[in-house]
Scaffold this motif. Structure first.
Motif, short mmCIF file in Angstrom:
data_model
loop_
_atom_site.label_atom_id
_atom_site.label_comp_id
_atom_site.label_asym_id
_atom_site.label_seq_id
_atom_site.Cartn_x
_atom_site.Cartn_y
_atom_site.Cartn_z
N ARG A 35 55.50 -14.22 48.90
CA ARG A 35 56.84 -13.82 49.32
C ARG A 35 57.47 -12.99 48.22
NH1 ARG A 35 61.73 -16.89 51.99
NH2 ARG A 35 63.44 -15.76 51.03
N ASP A 37 61.08 -11.33 47.15
CA ASP A 37 62.52 -11.29 47.40
C ASP A 37 63.10 -10.08 46.68
OD1 ASP A 37 61.85 -13.84 48.38
OD2 ASP A 37 63.85 -14.58 47.94
N ALA A 42 63.73 -10.24 52.02
CA ALA A 42 62.48 -10.88 51.62
C ALA A 42 61.39 -10.59 52.65
CB ALA A 42 62.67 -12.39 51.48
N THR A 59 63.33 -13.58 55.35
CA THR A 59 64.68 -13.99 54.96
C THR A 59 65.01 -15.37 55.49
OG1 THR A 59 65.55 -12.69 56.81
CG2 THR A 59 65.64 -11.69 54.62
N ALA A 67 56.08 -16.97 45.24
CA ALA A 67 57.27 -16.14 45.48
C ALA A 67 57.57 -15.34 44.23
CB ALA A 67 58.46 -17.01 45.86
N ARG A 69 60.55 -13.06 42.84
CA ARG A 69 61.96 -12.83 43.18
C ARG A 69 62.66 -12.06 42.06
NH1 ARG A 69 62.03 -18.77 45.42
NH2 ARG A 69 62.02 -18.26 47.64
N TRP A 75 64.36 -4.47 40.96
CA TRP A 75 63.28 -3.80 41.70
C TRP A 75 63.46 -2.28 41.66
CZ3 TRP A 75 58.87 -5.91 42.95
CH2 TRP A 75 58.79 -7.29 43.18
#
Length: 127
Positions: A35, A37, A42, A59, A67, A69, A75
């Motif tokens: 996953r 995020d 997400a 999401t 995950a 995140r 990002w």
């Protein structure tokens, strides 16, 4: 170029890595749902047999093994064409900034190369 992040972008990432023999080779043993995020957005990438088997909006609650995140601005900086120092590598963003890796971190580290490759494609598809 697809809007980042979006369903179209996520599907383009999956198609790009699924057409890549190098990814197929390095990810052949990476069987996990990862996953990602991106702030409030997400996406879960189900990996197996050297391919992205599926990708879905994550999401809402969904099962995942690992995950990754980070806030959206992290990002954006990391995936930019010329990221500044300590934003130019997945490991440095994780250890030096506000990215977290959760869940089965051992699996993430054992499969770091295909994970890093997948994230590199994030930036390529985004541009």
């Amino acid at each position: 170029m697809a809007e980042f992040p979006s369903d179209g972008w996520a599907q383009a990432v999956a198609a790009t890595v699924n057409d890549d023999a190098e990814f197929a080779r390095i990810a052949r043993e990476f069987d996990a749902t990862v996953r990602f995020d991106f702030g409030e957005d997400a996406y879960a990438f189900e990996l197996g047999g050297g391919t992205v088997r599926s990708v879905r909006d994550a999401t809402a609650f969904s099962r995942w093994d690992v995950a990754v995140r980070a806030p959206m601005d992290t990002w954006e900086t990391f995936l930019s064409e010329s990221p500044p120092p300590f934003y130019n590598d997945l490991r440095s963003v994780w250890t030096q900034h506000d990215m977290t890796i959760e869940g089965d971190v051992l699996t993430a580290i054992q499969h770091w190369r295909p994970l890093k490759y997948l994230v590199a494609v994030f930036g390529e598809v985004r541009r």
